[in-house]
Design a protein around this motif. Structure first.
Motif, PDB file in Angstrom:
ATOM      1  N   PHE A  63      41.069  42.751  35.365  1.00  0.00           N
ATOM      2  CA  PHE A  63      41.012  44.088  34.781  1.00  0.00           C
ATOM      3  C   PHE A  63      41.487  45.156  35.761  1.00  0.00           C
ATOM      4  O   PHE A  63      41.851  46.257  35.357  1.00  0.00           O
ATOM      5  N   VAL A  64      41.478  44.839  37.044  1.00  0.00           N
ATOM      6  CA  VAL A  64      41.963  45.759  38.072  1.00  0.00           C
ATOM      7  C   VAL A  64      43.382  45.395  38.491  1.00  0.00           C
ATOM      8  O   VAL A  64      44.260  46.260  38.607  1.00  0.00           O
ATOM      9  N   LEU A  65      43.630  44.099  38.703  1.00  0.00           N
ATOM     10  CA  LEU A  65      44.914  43.679  39.279  1.00  0.00           C
ATOM     11  C   LEU A  65      46.083  43.816  38.304  1.00  0.00           C
ATOM     12  O   LEU A  65      47.198  44.150  38.728  1.00  0.00           O
ATOM     13  N   VAL A  66      45.852  43.558  37.031  1.00  0.00           N
ATOM     14  CA  VAL A  66      46.973  43.661  36.081  1.00  0.00           C
ATOM     15  C   VAL A  66      47.486  45.099  35.968  1.00  0.00           C
ATOM     16  O   VAL A  66      48.696  45.336  36.103  1.00  0.00           O
ATOM     17  N   PRO A  67      46.614  46.103  35.750  1.00  0.00           N
ATOM     18  CA  PRO A  67      47.129  47.484  35.742  1.00  0.00           C
ATOM     19  C   PRO A  67      47.763  47.887  37.076  1.00  0.00           C
ATOM     20  O   PRO A  67      48.783  48.582  37.089  1.00  0.00           O
ATOM     21  N   LEU A  68      47.150  47.443  38.191  1.00  0.00           N
ATOM     22  CA  LEU A  68      47.726  47.756  39.495  1.00  0.00           C
ATOM     23  C   LEU A  68      49.109  47.134  39.644  1.00  0.00           C
ATOM     24  O   LEU A  68      50.047  47.787  40.138  1.00  0.00           O
ATOM     25  N   ALA A  69      49.258  45.898  39.196  1.00  0.00           N
ATOM     26  CA  ALA A  69      50.550  45.227  39.285  1.00  0.00           C
ATOM     27  C   ALA A  69      51.612  45.933  38.450  1.00  0.00           C
ATOM     28  O   ALA A  69      52.769  46.074  38.881  1.00  0.00           O
ATOM     29  N   LEU A  70      51.234  46.381  37.275  1.00  0.00           N
ATOM     30  CA  LEU A  70      52.191  47.092  36.422  1.00  0.00           C
ATOM     31  C   LEU A  70      52.625  48.397  37.092  1.00  0.00           C
ATOM     32  O   LEU A  70      53.826  48.729  37.102  1.00  0.00           O
TER      33      LEU A  70
END
Length: 343
Positions: A63-70
């Protein structure tokens, strides 16, 4: 996994995805991005158990890493417009997401769905395994010398992935090997953990939590011709209930799924995570309470000193792993010939 492994995994993914456009920068950037989630170790949450159980928390959450990656993918494309947006997003997403997914395969536990999910851990690979890391490390070095080395990066990723498949297969074989013995002892439904011994996938440790005792076995996926040697360790149910009445004790039980050894020593209540290390050399033991005249008084948890592993213990482990000895006793960490029992 260890930081080196996460770095070279990120580097190999970065090289395979964007090495054609970024050359060595893809490797170096991938290595740095691959270690980013582990920077949570610099955060002090106040107590030893809080630090222990919060690690691999929010920084490993999808939930944190996916938005950060985008966000990082779009930023990378803006910085390097020559790199297609799809490549930029694949670069950041794959590197950041594979980090916690790899950690899930280890014993420590990874809060992949923080803040709504418990820690996940399949215990399929040891936190440091050279056979997994070395192909990725070789690809990283080769890519730095002769970039972009796309085929080399892809080959390393394929080999390391196949090794993970083997690890899960070996774990399944060991589970099948011990299941009949547990059925004979009436422990079919007891909590069980099957994990590799350090640095390999040929020798495994099986831990079973009974009501009044804990069972430990050391065996391998190709040892059907050898009798299982079962060691028994007492479980102090009274002290476990005392631990469960303490706030930090509840947090520790939640994080370890109950794989704990609880003891009283010098008027202190000690809780040990028995998933990590081996009996006598578990690295995480916490002081959670002090004895008063009437009860146990909770204290801000502290971690005790890490036990040292003797050279004799290392030699015993190698003797069992190499096949020179057929029995490894965890209580004494001694290697014995076939037919021996651990007293």
């Amino acid at each position: 996994m260890d930081s080196l492994t996460q770095a070279v995994l990120g580097a190999s993914i970065g090289g395979a995805v964007a090495g054609k456009f970024l050359g060595r920068t893809a490797l170096v950037g991938g290595a740095l991005l691959g270690t980013l989630p582990d920077l949570d170790v610099v955060i002090d949450y106040g107590t030893a158990i809080a630090n222990f159980t919060q690690h691999r928390g929010f920084s490993h959450s999808l939930f944190v890493l996916v938005p950060l990656a985008l966000a990082l993918g779009f930023a990378l494309h803006r910085w390097k417009p020559a790199v297609p947006l799809g490549r930029c997003l694949a670069f950041t997403l794959l590197i950041l997401v594979t980090h916690p997914l790899l950690d899930v395969l280890t014993t420590y536990g990874t809060q992949l769905f923080w803040p709504i999910g418990p820690p996940l851990g399949t215990t399929s690979i040891f936190i440091i395994d050279p056979l997994y890391t070395l192909p990725l490390l070789a690809a990283f070095i080769y890519g730095l010398v002769r970039p972009p080395a796309l085929k080399f990066q892809a080959t390393a990723l394929a080999l390391s992935s196949l090794y993970l498949v083997w690890a899960v297969t070996a774990q399944t074989l060991v589970e099948q090997r011990v299941t009949p013995e547990l059925a004979r002892q009436g422990l079919d439904d007891a909590p069980m953990m099957v994990q590799p011994m350090p640095f390999n996938t040929l020798l495994w440790r099986v831990t079973v939590m009974g009501e009044m005792e804990r069972l430990e076995m050391v065996t391998g996926p190709f040892e059907d011709d050898r009798p299982l040697v079962v060691e028994r360790f007492p479980v102090n149910r009274t002290l476990l209930l005392q631990l469960a009445a303490l706030p930090e004790g509840q947090r520790l039980i939640w994080f370890t799924d109950g794989f704990l050894d609880v003891r009283a020593r010098d008027d202190r209540l000690l809780a040990t995570d028995i998933r990590l290390g081996v009996p006598g050399a578990h690295p995480f033991t916490f002081v959670v309470a002090e004895r008063t005249a009437d009860d146990w008084k909770p204290v801000d948890s502290t971690k005790t000193s890490r036990p040292t592993v003797s050279r004799d213990a290392i030699q015993a482990f190698w003797s069992r792993l190499s096949g020179e000895a057929e029995v490894l006793c965890l209580a004494t960490f001694k290697a014995l010939p076939g037919g021996s029992n651990c007293s």
